[in-house]
Design a protein around this motif. Sequence first.
Motif, PDB file in Angstrom:
ATOM      1  N   GLU A 101    -116.285  53.010  18.381  1.00 45.12           N
ATOM      2  CA  GLU A 101    -116.601  51.638  18.107  1.00 45.12           C
ATOM      3  C   GLU A 101    -118.229  51.411  18.059  1.00 45.12           C
ATOM      4  N   SER A 140    -120.603  50.535  14.955  1.00 41.83           N
ATOM      5  CA  SER A 140    -121.563  49.334  15.291  1.00 41.83           C
ATOM      6  C   SER A 140    -122.961  49.902  14.849  1.00 41.83           C
ATOM      7  N   TRP A 151    -119.116  41.926  15.775  1.00 42.28           N
ATOM      8  CA  TRP A 151    -118.008  42.644  16.631  1.00 42.28           C
ATOM      9  C   TRP A 151    -116.878  41.973  16.323  1.00 42.28           C
TER      10      TRP A 151
END
Length: 332
Positions: A6, A10, A277
């Motif tokens: 993740e 990002s 997010w």
Amino acid sequence: MVSYREIQASNELISDANAPRVAVFVGGTSGIGQLTVKALVNTGVSIRIYLVGRKSSEERIQTLIDELQAINPQAEVIWTEGEISLLSETKRICEVIKAKESRVDLLFLTAGYIPFGERKETTEGLETVQSLEYYSRMLFTTLLFPLLGLSENPRVVSVLSGGLERVTSINLDDLDLKKPGNFGGVAAQGQYGTMNSIYLDKLATNHTDITFIHSWPGAVNTGSVRRGFGPNSIMVWVIRLLLEPLLALVSYSDNESAQRHLFQSTSAAFGGRGIPWKGKPGVNSREQETTGLFLVNHKCDCTPNTRVIPVLREKAQTKVWDHTQEVLRPYL
Ligand SMILES: NC(=O)c1ccc[n+]([C@@H]2O[C@H](COP(=O)([O-])OP(=O)(O)OC[C@H]3O[C@@H](n4cnc5c(N)ncnc54)[C@H](OP(=O)(O)O)[C@@H]3O)[C@@H](O)[C@H]2O)c1
């Protein structure tokens, strides 16, 4: 828990539309700071980075800057020389940056090391590592507030030991650890880390527009452990030959540490602004999902340390704040 995948995903979204445009790295001449500068430049974004460091690193850094400019011609890396263990120099450097910039989006603070070995003071009478890891970091933050205040997503990241605070890890009767028997590598790291959290927690209540992060990086094999000993000390070789090979086994790789700190510098996981997010929002030191102070561990999880921070807020914050103001006042 935030997964590394993740974090990478990002960071892949970092673009000119959401990256910091002006960043100041204090401690970016080596270690985690330098790794993060490289990762940021490698994203290919347009950015101006002030790389602040001492004279003795200037020549070495010029080679790095040339490499970075070749990788990303849109990134302008400006070497800004100064003796950052001195508060008078910290003030001068901030004035140099303020004269050139109308805003700062990211202030990334990593200068310091574990002060094993003898207590050494700067010419201003502060213990060198306390100045690097605490006083100078808080002064950079305070003096750059006017420029951070003009950013859409201002962020201050101090890399040391966020989340590791203990009520017993701060000596309130001797905040500068000057009395005989009080100073030592472990005691000093506990003291300076806890002072970072308590002071930043108060700054965050006064500056609700800014995201503050106190990050604990876990183990990263940067050579930081041996810096406290003189270059000719036998301990340097003991650490090199015995401790560092073991550390290497449990440390984050350079690249993973860089990606984790790039994430902390850009993601909306901390306070809602930045790279979108979709995971669980991080909580700050007041257990809120808004901006504030985020105590972030090596896995990039927020660790608000809820048993300790409220106690420190009540018993230690005023004392740490007043003492710090006294030390910083001549430079404010
Ligand atoms: N690495 C880890 O595993 C780890 C773990 C927990 C906490 N930490 C803490 O996290 C912070 C960053 O760690 P790091 O591993 O990136 O540290 P590092 O590689 O040792 O680099 C820290 C920076 O401090 C600067 N510095 C050191 N002594 C200085 C002095 N006397 N005057 C001016 N500048 C000085 C260095 O400048 P030069 O390049 O000019 O030498 C470098 O830019 C440190 O505070 C460290 O204690 C690190």
